[in-house]
Design a protein around this motif. Sequence first.
Motif, PDB file in Angstrom:
ATOM      1  N   SER A  81      -4.241   1.456   8.079  1.00  0.00           N
ATOM      2  CA  SER A  81      -4.707   2.195   6.914  1.00  0.00           C
ATOM      3  C   SER A  81      -4.920   3.663   7.279  1.00  0.00           C
ATOM      4  O   SER A  81      -4.689   4.073   8.422  1.00  0.00           O
ATOM      5  CB  SER A  81      -6.000   1.579   6.371  1.00  0.00           C
ATOM      6  OG  SER A  81      -7.002   1.574   7.368  1.00  0.00           O
ATOM      7  N   ASP A  82      -5.350   4.449   6.305  1.00  0.00           N
ATOM      8  CA  ASP A  82      -5.476   5.893   6.484  1.00  0.00           C
ATOM      9  C   ASP A  82      -6.204   6.259   7.778  1.00  0.00           C
ATOM     10  O   ASP A  82      -7.319   5.809   8.023  1.00  0.00           O
ATOM     11  CB  ASP A  82      -6.234   6.477   5.290  1.00  0.00           C
ATOM     12  CG  ASP A  82      -6.347   7.989   5.365  1.00  0.00           C
ATOM     13  OD1 ASP A  82      -5.395   8.643   5.805  1.00  0.00           O
ATOM     14  OD2 ASP A  82      -7.412   8.505   4.970  1.00  0.00           O
ATOM     15  N   ASP A 100       0.914   4.242   0.839  1.00  0.00           N
ATOM     16  CA  ASP A 100       1.025   5.219   1.930  1.00  0.00           C
ATOM     17  C   ASP A 100       1.622   4.612   3.197  1.00  0.00           C
ATOM     18  O   ASP A 100       1.695   5.280   4.234  1.00  0.00           O
ATOM     19  CB  ASP A 100      -0.344   5.843   2.244  1.00  0.00           C
ATOM     20  CG  ASP A 100      -1.401   4.819   2.646  1.00  0.00           C
ATOM     21  OD1 ASP A 100      -1.129   3.597   2.559  1.00  0.00           O
ATOM     22  OD2 ASP A 100      -2.518   5.241   3.034  1.00  0.00           O
ATOM     23  N   GLU A 101       2.060   3.365   3.142  1.00  0.00           N
ATOM     24  CA  GLU A 101       2.581   2.687   4.326  1.00  0.00           C
ATOM     25  C   GLU A 101       4.111   2.763   4.322  1.00  0.00           C
ATOM     26  O   GLU A 101       4.793   1.899   3.759  1.00  0.00           O
ATOM     27  CB  GLU A 101       2.080   1.241   4.369  1.00  0.00           C
ATOM     28  CG  GLU A 101       0.558   1.173   4.497  1.00  0.00           C
ATOM     29  CD  GLU A 101       0.015  -0.235   4.603  1.00  0.00           C
ATOM     30  OE1 GLU A 101       0.801  -1.199   4.442  1.00  0.00           O
ATOM     31  OE2 GLU A 101      -1.198  -0.386   4.858  1.00  0.00           O
ATOM     32  N   ALA A 120      -0.213   5.110   8.699  1.00  0.00           N
ATOM     33  CA  ALA A 120       0.160   5.462   7.328  1.00  0.00           C
ATOM     34  C   ALA A 120       0.752   6.872   7.275  1.00  0.00           C
ATOM     35  O   ALA A 120       0.359   7.758   8.032  1.00  0.00           O
ATOM     36  CB  ALA A 120      -1.056   5.373   6.405  1.00  0.00           C
ATOM     37  N   ASP A 145      -0.395   7.579  -2.095  1.00  0.00           N
ATOM     38  CA  ASP A 145      -1.735   7.005  -2.168  1.00  0.00           C
ATOM     39  C   ASP A 145      -1.671   5.521  -1.831  1.00  0.00           C
ATOM     40  O   ASP A 145      -0.760   4.807  -2.255  1.00  0.00           O
ATOM     41  CB  ASP A 145      -2.302   7.199  -3.575  1.00  0.00           C
ATOM     42  CG  ASP A 145      -3.804   6.965  -3.642  1.00  0.00           C
ATOM     43  OD1 ASP A 145      -4.292   6.016  -3.005  1.00  0.00           O
ATOM     44  OD2 ASP A 145      -4.490   7.729  -4.350  1.00  0.00           O
ATOM     45  N   ARG A 146      -2.655   5.034  -1.113  1.00  0.00           N
ATOM     46  CA  ARG A 146      -2.714   3.623  -0.740  1.00  0.00           C
ATOM     47  C   ARG A 146      -2.822   2.724  -1.978  1.00  0.00           C
ATOM     48  O   ARG A 146      -2.248   1.635  -2.016  1.00  0.00           O
ATOM     49  CB  ARG A 146      -3.923   3.398   0.172  1.00  0.00           C
ATOM     50  CG  ARG A 146      -4.122   1.949   0.636  1.00  0.00           C
ATOM     51  CD  ARG A 146      -5.308   1.865   1.602  1.00  0.00           C
ATOM     52  NE  ARG A 146      -5.582   0.508   2.024  1.00  0.00           N
ATOM     53  CZ  ARG A 146      -4.977  -0.110   3.043  1.00  0.00           C
ATOM     54  NH1 ARG A 146      -4.051   0.534   3.716  1.00  0.00           N
ATOM     55  NH2 ARG A 146      -5.291  -1.348   3.379  1.00  0.00           N
ATOM     56  N   TYR A 147      -3.542   3.191  -2.988  1.00  0.00           N
ATOM     57  CA  TYR A 147      -3.887   2.342  -4.115  1.00  0.00           C
ATOM     58  C   TYR A 147      -3.070   2.687  -5.361  1.00  0.00           C
ATOM     59  O   TYR A 147      -2.290   3.637  -5.396  1.00  0.00           O
ATOM     60  CB  TYR A 147      -5.382   2.464  -4.411  1.00  0.00           C
ATOM     61  CG  TYR A 147      -6.245   2.104  -3.233  1.00  0.00           C
ATOM     62  CD1 TYR A 147      -6.317   0.790  -2.771  1.00  0.00           C
ATOM     63  CD2 TYR A 147      -6.967   3.084  -2.554  1.00  0.00           C
ATOM     64  CE1 TYR A 147      -7.097   0.454  -1.669  1.00  0.00           C
ATOM     65  CE2 TYR A 147      -7.755   2.757  -1.451  1.00  0.00           C
ATOM     66  CZ  TYR A 147      -7.812   1.436  -1.016  1.00  0.00           C
ATOM     67  OH  TYR A 147      -8.578   1.122   0.077  1.00  0.00           O
ATOM     68  N   ASP A 181      -6.544  -2.256  -5.224  1.00  0.00           N
ATOM     69  CA  ASP A 181      -5.757  -2.604  -4.054  1.00  0.00           C
ATOM     70  C   ASP A 181      -4.783  -3.701  -4.471  1.00  0.00           C
ATOM     71  O   ASP A 181      -5.205  -4.828  -4.778  1.00  0.00           O
ATOM     72  CB  ASP A 181      -6.669  -3.081  -2.928  1.00  0.00           C
ATOM     73  CG  ASP A 181      -5.929  -3.351  -1.627  1.00  0.00           C
ATOM     74  OD1 ASP A 181      -4.695  -3.561  -1.668  1.00  0.00           O
ATOM     75  OD2 ASP A 181      -6.580  -3.379  -0.570  1.00  0.00           O
ATOM     76  N   HIS A 184       0.872  -1.177   0.000  1.00  0.00           N
ATOM     77  CA  HIS A 184       0.000   0.000   0.000  1.00  0.00           C
ATOM     78  C   HIS A 184       0.910   1.228   0.000  1.00  0.00           C
ATOM     79  O   HIS A 184       1.775   1.361   0.868  1.00  0.00           O
ATOM     80  CB  HIS A 184      -0.924  -0.010   1.214  1.00  0.00           C
ATOM     81  CG  HIS A 184      -1.868  -1.179   1.219  1.00  0.00           C
ATOM     82  ND1 HIS A 184      -1.956  -2.068   2.256  1.00  0.00           N
ATOM     83  CD2 HIS A 184      -2.752  -1.604   0.268  1.00  0.00           C
ATOM     84  CE1 HIS A 184      -2.857  -2.989   1.971  1.00  0.00           C
ATOM     85  NE2 HIS A 184      -3.363  -2.726   0.774  1.00  0.00           N
ATOM     86  N   HIS A 199       3.488  -3.890   7.017  1.00  0.00           N
ATOM     87  CA  HIS A 199       2.342  -2.999   6.816  1.00  0.00           C
ATOM     88  C   HIS A 199       2.209  -2.021   7.986  1.00  0.00           C
ATOM     89  O   HIS A 199       2.834  -2.191   9.036  1.00  0.00           O
ATOM     90  CB  HIS A 199       1.044  -3.800   6.713  1.00  0.00           C
ATOM     91  CG  HIS A 199       0.899  -4.581   5.448  1.00  0.00           C
ATOM     92  ND1 HIS A 199       0.187  -4.135   4.360  1.00  0.00           N
ATOM     93  CD2 HIS A 199       1.397  -5.797   5.098  1.00  0.00           C
ATOM     94  CE1 HIS A 199       0.236  -5.038   3.392  1.00  0.00           C
ATOM     95  NE2 HIS A 199       0.973  -6.062   3.816  1.00  0.00           N
TER      96      HIS A 199
END
Length: 346
Positions: A148-149, A62-63, A207, A101-103, A109, A60, A145
């Motif tokens: 998440s946001d 943003d990690e 994140a 961005d996470r994605y 994903d 991801h 990991h």
Amino acid sequence: MSPVARPSFAIGGVKIRPGQTREMGLPITKLVTGAEVSLPLRVLHGRHDGPVVWVNAAIHGDEVVGVEVIRRVLASLSPRTFRGTLIAVPIVNVHGFMAGDRYLPDRRDLNRSFPGSARGSLAGRIANLMMREVVDKSEVGIDLHTGSDRRTNLPQIRADLDDPRTRALAEAFGAPVMLHARLRDGSLRAAARERGATVLLFESGEAMRFDQWAIEAGVSGVMRVLAALDMVETPGAPTPPPSLVSRRSGWLRAGRSGIVHLDATLGQRVEVGDRLGGLSDSFGKTLRLVRADRPGLVIGRTTAPLVNRGDALVHIAEIEGAEPPGVPDHPDAAEAFDALDEIPVL
């Protein structure tokens, strides 16, 4: 008669001699500008025999915690004394990482796209490349990991605790908590397990933040796993206490929309009905209290002040066996970890 030297390690069309480190980029695609986007790798091929292990981060985009964990781990290793081979992939989702961005750009994903396809979507092609060049050459993997946001996580290992080898490595990692986690279709962990690899998934921190306590826990844990595999010498730092074990956890969700004020801290032990915070309106009027719906340990929480009804607030893991040793309330995460014994920095 001199011992037979290790063979060179083949990856990405090149061969790395024993006792050498090699950085490379495996081509993924090109940007509209014509610039090439590559999957960055560093391969440390030790002089001495041992297993092949991979460690990756930023599936991801943003990690970022895992990226720093890998940097610090690599800085402490030498191919001249290393036993086995380490494949480090600090940034798997290169597009997402560059954009924060996470994605991926198509909003897929990446961690639901494995094992992928060489002729599929961008996510499928990256997943296929990772499987073909990294996973298929390895027997153990560590997938790093963060939450998440706008969520933060206590350092924790998620793995198949019913598999003896996986459990042994999870215990060696030494995170405060290890969770028995089912395999999710499309995840790297599920796809790698189908190929015969032993995989640990590490969660820690938030994140887009370099939470030092999260990074330190990751570095120490990775090094302990390498030591358990006899790839490095056993760290001289104190052994952490045994990880607490959980087979069931759940998120406590907002009963209504409002501004949340959470008192719950990572690592805090809670009982059913304990007050963990409250929801108020913009004038400070209390709308609803937030109370624990199960006994256990706080392993995750939101960092967002504004929530809608149904939003996840506090993640509580039910602890297997005896009650956890008293973990008192603390004003911040670092002190909560001290109550579980300080995680050593390597």
